[in-house]
Design a protein around this motif. Structure first.
Motif, mmCIF file in Angstrom:
data_model
loop_
_atom_site.group_PDB
_atom_site.id
_atom_site.type_symbol
_atom_site.label_atom_id
_atom_site.label_comp_id
_atom_site.label_asym_id
_atom_site.label_seq_id
_atom_site.Cartn_x
_atom_site.Cartn_y
_atom_site.Cartn_z
ATOM 1 N N LEU A 132 -24.048 28.194 -18.558
ATOM 2 C CA LEU A 132 -25.309 26.964 -19.487
ATOM 3 C C LEU A 132 -23.715 26.387 -20.376
ATOM 4 N N ARG A 133 -22.792 27.402 -20.647
ATOM 5 C CA ARG A 133 -21.054 27.009 -21.223
ATOM 6 C C ARG A 133 -21.033 25.820 -20.418
ATOM 7 N N GLU A 134 -20.126 26.815 -18.974
ATOM 8 C CA GLU A 134 -19.688 25.479 -18.547
ATOM 9 C C GLU A 134 -20.142 24.266 -18.270
ATOM 10 N N GLN A 135 -21.545 23.945 -18.379
ATOM 11 C CA GLN A 135 -21.879 22.554 -17.392
ATOM 12 C C GLN A 135 -22.357 21.963 -19.245
ATOM 13 N N ALA A 136 -22.363 22.253 -20.464
ATOM 14 C CA ALA A 136 -22.351 22.342 -21.803
ATOM 15 C C ALA A 136 -20.992 21.145 -22.239
ATOM 16 N N ALA A 137 -19.473 22.234 -21.528
ATOM 17 C CA ALA A 137 -18.397 21.405 -21.653
ATOM 18 C C ALA A 137 -18.193 19.996 -20.695
ATOM 19 N N LEU A 138 -19.095 19.713 -19.692
ATOM 20 C CA LEU A 138 -18.582 19.164 -18.816
ATOM 21 C C LEU A 138 -19.375 18.133 -19.287
ATOM 22 N N LEU A 139 -20.261 18.062 -19.360
ATOM 23 C CA LEU A 139 -20.955 17.432 -20.683
ATOM 24 C C LEU A 139 -20.708 16.793 -21.573
ATOM 25 N N ARG A 140 -20.108 17.597 -22.465
ATOM 26 C CA ARG A 140 -19.176 17.151 -23.753
ATOM 27 C C ARG A 140 -17.882 16.198 -23.318
ATOM 28 N N LEU A 141 -17.844 16.804 -22.533
ATOM 29 C CA LEU A 141 -16.268 15.750 -21.832
ATOM 30 C C LEU A 141 -16.750 14.663 -21.621
ATOM 31 N N GLN A 142 -17.590 14.368 -21.043
ATOM 32 C CA GLN A 142 -18.601 13.181 -20.221
ATOM 33 C C GLN A 142 -18.871 12.278 -21.491
ATOM 34 N N LEU A 143 -19.494 13.324 -22.278
ATOM 35 C CA LEU A 143 -20.335 12.264 -24.120
ATOM 36 C C LEU A 143 -18.570 11.989 -24.459
ATOM 37 N N GLU A 144 -17.754 12.800 -24.535
ATOM 38 C CA GLU A 144 -16.748 11.649 -24.813
ATOM 39 C C GLU A 144 -15.392 10.930 -24.651
ATOM 40 N N GLY A 145 -15.934 11.007 -23.484
ATOM 41 C CA GLY A 145 -15.324 9.360 -23.217
ATOM 42 C C GLY A 145 -14.294 10.540 -22.001
ATOM 43 N N GLY A 146 -14.083 11.801 -21.916
ATOM 44 C CA GLY A 146 -12.976 12.102 -20.861
ATOM 45 C C GLY A 146 -14.064 12.626 -19.336
#
Length: 226
Positions: A132-146
């Motif tokens: 879950l933490r890995e998926q959240a990190a990927l999603l957060r990166l996408q949300l921040e434009g990374g």
């Protein structure tokens, strides 16, 4: 490659540690020894553990005192602790174990199958939380434009589809685990941990759905890492 979970075994008697390793080796996880409370606390400074098996009767810092130190630390307070004891002093002694933060209290000699089953539940919950933490990190990166590693050439729609598929796999496994806990009348602590995991998954799914074209979502709905 899925990283193995670490299980901390704390006992001042080498023969007891050897017995625990023999029982838990079938889980194919990383077993870490500690022969004292002080040694256990040192190991917890640098490594993350799925569950701790903690002997109550140890010279110097006993299991109760060790557990108290573990629960006072921000980094380790949520790690499940299973107390192991060769002495049964009755309800008061058991209550002291739960009051110290244990999720379970098992008297020796214990059934190897039961112990292995209990530990496997917490290992599985830990692995789901890591996913879950890995998926959240990927999603957060996408949300921040990374751009997540390995996704340099992916279109946003393709990345969202991949994230959704990964999250769906975790959701399916979490649902199956919750059903298993219900069927086996598992410990309340394990059920509560599974419920917390499902709530985090729901929040992550809501944030991911908000990113779909036309949804008008933002990073505000992204669940925290806690």
């Amino acid at each position: 490659m899925v990283q193995k979970a670490k299980i901390l075994l704390v006992d001042d008697r080498p023969e007891n540690l050897l017995a625990l390793e023999a029982i838990l080796s079938a889980l194919d996880q990383t077993l870490v020894r500690a022969s004292s409370g002080e040694e256990a606390l040192k190991a917890l400074l640098t490594d993350d553990f799925a569950v701790i098996l903690l002997d109550v009767q140890m010279p110097g810092m006993d299991g109760f005192e060790t557990a108290a130190h573990i629960k006072r630390r921000e980094r380790t307070r949520d790690i499940p602790i299973i107390f192991l004891t060769a002495i049964n002093h009755g309800p008061h002694h058991t209550f002291r174990g739960y009051a110290a933060g244990a999720v379970d209290y098992i008297s020796k000699p214990f059934d190897p199958w039961v112990l292995r089953a209990k530990v496997s539940v917490f290992v599985e919950l830990y692995m789901k939380n890591c996913q879950l933490r890995e998926q959240a990190a990927l999603l957060r990166l996408q949300l921040e434009g990374g751009t997540p590693p390995g996704a340099h050439e992916k279109e946003p729609a393709g990345l969202l589809a991949e994230l959704s598929a990964r999250l769906a796999a975790v959701e399916e496994q979490a649902e199956a685990l919750s059903k298993q806990l219900d069927d086996e009348s598992a410990d309340a602590a394990a059920v509560a941990t599974a419920a917390h995991l499902e709530r985090k998954l729901t929040g992550l799914r809501r944030a991911l759905d908000a990113l779909e074209p036309g949804a008008g979502g933002s990073a505000a709905g992204l669940p925290s890492q806690g």
